[in-house]
Write a protein that holds these residues in place. Sequence first.
Motif, mmCIF file in Angstrom:
data_model
loop_
_atom_site.group_PDB
_atom_site.id
_atom_site.type_symbol
_atom_site.label_atom_id
_atom_site.label_comp_id
_atom_site.label_asym_id
_atom_site.label_seq_id
_atom_site.Cartn_x
_atom_site.Cartn_y
_atom_site.Cartn_z
ATOM 1 N N SER B 29 0.963 -1.260 0.132
ATOM 2 C CA SER B 29 -0.032 0.072 -0.067
ATOM 3 C C SER B 29 0.787 1.252 0.056
ATOM 4 O O SER B 29 2.030 1.260 0.673
ATOM 5 C CB SER B 29 -1.099 -0.042 1.230
ATOM 6 O OG SER B 29 -0.192 -0.025 2.430
ATOM 7 N N ASN B 30 0.252 2.276 -0.582
ATOM 8 C CA ASN B 30 1.035 3.810 -0.613
ATOM 9 C C ASN B 30 2.611 3.443 -1.552
ATOM 10 O O ASN B 30 3.453 4.010 -0.630
ATOM 11 C CB ASN B 30 1.060 4.156 0.449
ATOM 12 C CG ASN B 30 1.380 5.814 0.582
ATOM 13 O OD1 ASN B 30 1.111 6.504 -0.390
ATOM 14 N ND2 ASN B 30 2.177 6.303 1.514
ATOM 15 N N ASN B 32 5.694 4.335 -3.824
ATOM 16 C CA ASN B 32 6.102 5.103 -4.788
ATOM 17 C C ASN B 32 5.798 4.620 -6.239
ATOM 18 O O ASN B 32 6.368 3.346 -6.326
ATOM 19 C CB ASN B 32 7.400 5.712 -4.758
ATOM 20 C CG ASN B 32 7.559 6.304 -3.273
ATOM 21 O OD1 ASN B 32 6.690 7.093 -2.905
ATOM 22 N ND2 ASN B 32 8.990 6.215 -2.956
ATOM 23 N N SER B 50 5.264 9.118 -8.894
ATOM 24 C CA SER B 50 4.154 9.655 -7.976
ATOM 25 C C SER B 50 4.413 8.977 -6.628
ATOM 26 O O SER B 50 4.710 7.802 -6.233
ATOM 27 C CB SER B 50 2.861 8.925 -8.494
ATOM 28 O OG SER B 50 1.817 9.269 -7.679
ATOM 29 N N GLY B 52 1.756 9.529 -4.234
ATOM 30 C CA GLY B 52 0.484 9.126 -3.795
ATOM 31 C C GLY B 52 -0.714 9.680 -4.703
ATOM 32 O O GLY B 52 -0.175 10.087 -5.873
ATOM 33 N N ILE B 53 -1.658 9.143 -4.428
ATOM 34 C CA ILE B 53 -3.090 9.205 -5.241
ATOM 35 C C ILE B 53 -2.927 10.856 -5.978
ATOM 36 O O ILE B 53 -2.849 11.706 -5.046
ATOM 37 C CB ILE B 53 -4.326 9.173 -4.734
ATOM 38 C CG1 ILE B 53 -4.244 7.434 -4.427
ATOM 39 C CG2 ILE B 53 -5.480 9.405 -5.518
ATOM 40 C CD1 ILE B 53 -5.593 6.984 -3.658
ATOM 41 N N ARG B 68 -2.471 8.845 -11.341
ATOM 42 C CA ARG B 68 -2.832 7.745 -10.405
ATOM 43 C C ARG B 68 -3.936 7.816 -9.771
ATOM 44 O O ARG B 68 -4.183 8.590 -8.868
ATOM 45 C CB ARG B 68 -1.519 7.952 -9.287
ATOM 46 C CG ARG B 68 -1.521 6.982 -8.166
ATOM 47 C CD ARG B 68 -0.248 7.046 -7.460
ATOM 48 N NE ARG B 68 -0.301 6.052 -6.352
ATOM 49 C CZ ARG B 68 0.833 5.830 -5.733
ATOM 50 N NH1 ARG B 68 1.814 6.619 -5.675
ATOM 51 N NH2 ARG B 68 0.914 4.844 -4.732
ATOM 52 N N GLN B 70 -5.829 5.701 -8.498
ATOM 53 C CA GLN B 70 -6.054 4.930 -7.265
ATOM 54 C C GLN B 70 -4.489 4.719 -6.369
ATOM 55 O O GLN B 70 -3.617 4.617 -7.300
ATOM 56 C CB GLN B 70 -6.843 3.420 -7.603
ATOM 57 C CG GLN B 70 -8.164 3.575 -8.068
ATOM 58 C CD GLN B 70 -8.460 2.266 -8.487
ATOM 59 O OE1 GLN B 70 -8.726 1.153 -7.659
ATOM 60 N NE2 GLN B 70 -9.237 2.043 -9.440
ATOM 61 N N ASP B 71 -4.564 4.128 -5.420
ATOM 62 C CA ASP B 71 -3.314 3.857 -4.597
ATOM 63 C C ASP B 71 -2.299 3.033 -5.361
ATOM 64 O O ASP B 71 -1.107 3.313 -5.313
ATOM 65 C CB ASP B 71 -3.608 3.551 -3.131
ATOM 66 C CG ASP B 71 -2.471 3.278 -2.410
ATOM 67 O OD1 ASP B 71 -2.208 2.232 -1.903
ATOM 68 O OD2 ASP B 71 -1.422 4.227 -2.386
ATOM 69 N N ARG B 72 -2.826 2.203 -5.902
ATOM 70 C CA ARG B 72 -1.733 1.084 -6.597
ATOM 71 C C ARG B 72 -1.930 1.010 -7.960
ATOM 72 O O ARG B 72 -1.821 0.031 -8.753
ATOM 73 C CB ARG B 72 -2.102 -0.279 -6.039
ATOM 74 C CG ARG B 72 -1.661 -0.379 -4.628
ATOM 75 C CD ARG B 72 -2.004 -1.559 -3.768
ATOM 76 N NE ARG B 72 -3.445 -1.597 -3.597
ATOM 77 C CZ ARG B 72 -4.263 -2.637 -3.064
ATOM 78 N NH1 ARG B 72 -3.479 -3.736 -2.858
ATOM 79 N NH2 ARG B 72 -5.512 -2.649 -2.969
ATOM 80 N N TRP B 93 7.721 -0.075 -8.961
ATOM 81 C CA TRP B 93 7.047 0.524 -7.639
ATOM 82 C C TRP B 93 8.251 0.500 -6.760
ATOM 83 O O TRP B 93 9.247 -0.261 -6.706
ATOM 84 C CB TRP B 93 5.849 -0.185 -7.092
ATOM 85 C CG TRP B 93 6.417 -1.639 -6.569
ATOM 86 C CD1 TRP B 93 6.495 -2.688 -7.357
ATOM 87 C CD2 TRP B 93 6.710 -2.086 -5.306
ATOM 88 N NE1 TRP B 93 6.866 -3.972 -6.381
ATOM 89 C CE2 TRP B 93 6.843 -3.461 -5.271
ATOM 90 C CE3 TRP B 93 6.778 -1.344 -3.951
ATOM 91 C CZ2 TRP B 93 7.294 -3.995 -4.051
ATOM 92 C CZ3 TRP B 93 7.023 -1.969 -2.878
ATOM 93 C CH2 TRP B 93 7.299 -3.129 -2.844
#
Lengths: 110, 110
Positions: B29-30, B32, B50, B52-53, B68, B70-72, B93
């Motif tokens: 989660s969250n 880069n 990025s 974050g959203i 972006r 959504q988070d992923r 990521w």
Amino acid sequence: GIQVEQSPPDLILQEGANSTLRCNFSDSVNNLQWFHQNPWGQLINLFYIPSGTKQNGRLSATTVATERYSLLYISSSQTTDSGVYFCAGPTLSGYSTLTFGKGTMLLVSP
Amino acid sequence: SQTIHQWPATLVQPVGSPLSLECTVEGTSNPNLYWYRQAAGRGLQLLFYSVGIGQISSEVPQNLSASRPQDRQFILSSKKLLLSDSGFYLCAWGRGNEQYFGPGTRLTVT
């Protein structure tokens, strides 16, 4: 930002030979990664090595941060080791961005 | 464990057509998130990152944009492709200083 230079640009080996790939960087770094790009384009993480020495099977890496270089050793090379090897260091702009060298293209022949 | 997906794997598009490449990450989660392009000749160029959203930073001025939603999920887009947009696009990521790459999308603009 940081400059990353790799040598040699190309390398041809006979299967079973050993090799050393070098990565020089223009400024001190707090992280350094080595990747292998296989013939299908996939970038595979080999080592995260900001300093010291690590080993993983036939591969090992050493980073001397104070002297701004890292070495990747491949022993008893196999044809599956062929591909492009990249090192990457942190871009100074932050957010954990990486600057890549131009890579060393390795061909291991049977 | 974390996995990263990209699609499509290959794409052939005419000049002037739109583009949408998608990247999704599982198992974290969250993160880069990063988009790179690799033109013929090996070097990897960071295009966008990025943290974050809705937060996108661009490294180079160009014909492309990133989002972006959504988070992923990380999307690379263009309204009108140029011949020079051809290349191999890699999503990555990261957490901390390490980055992990997806399988890539090979784009040919004709």
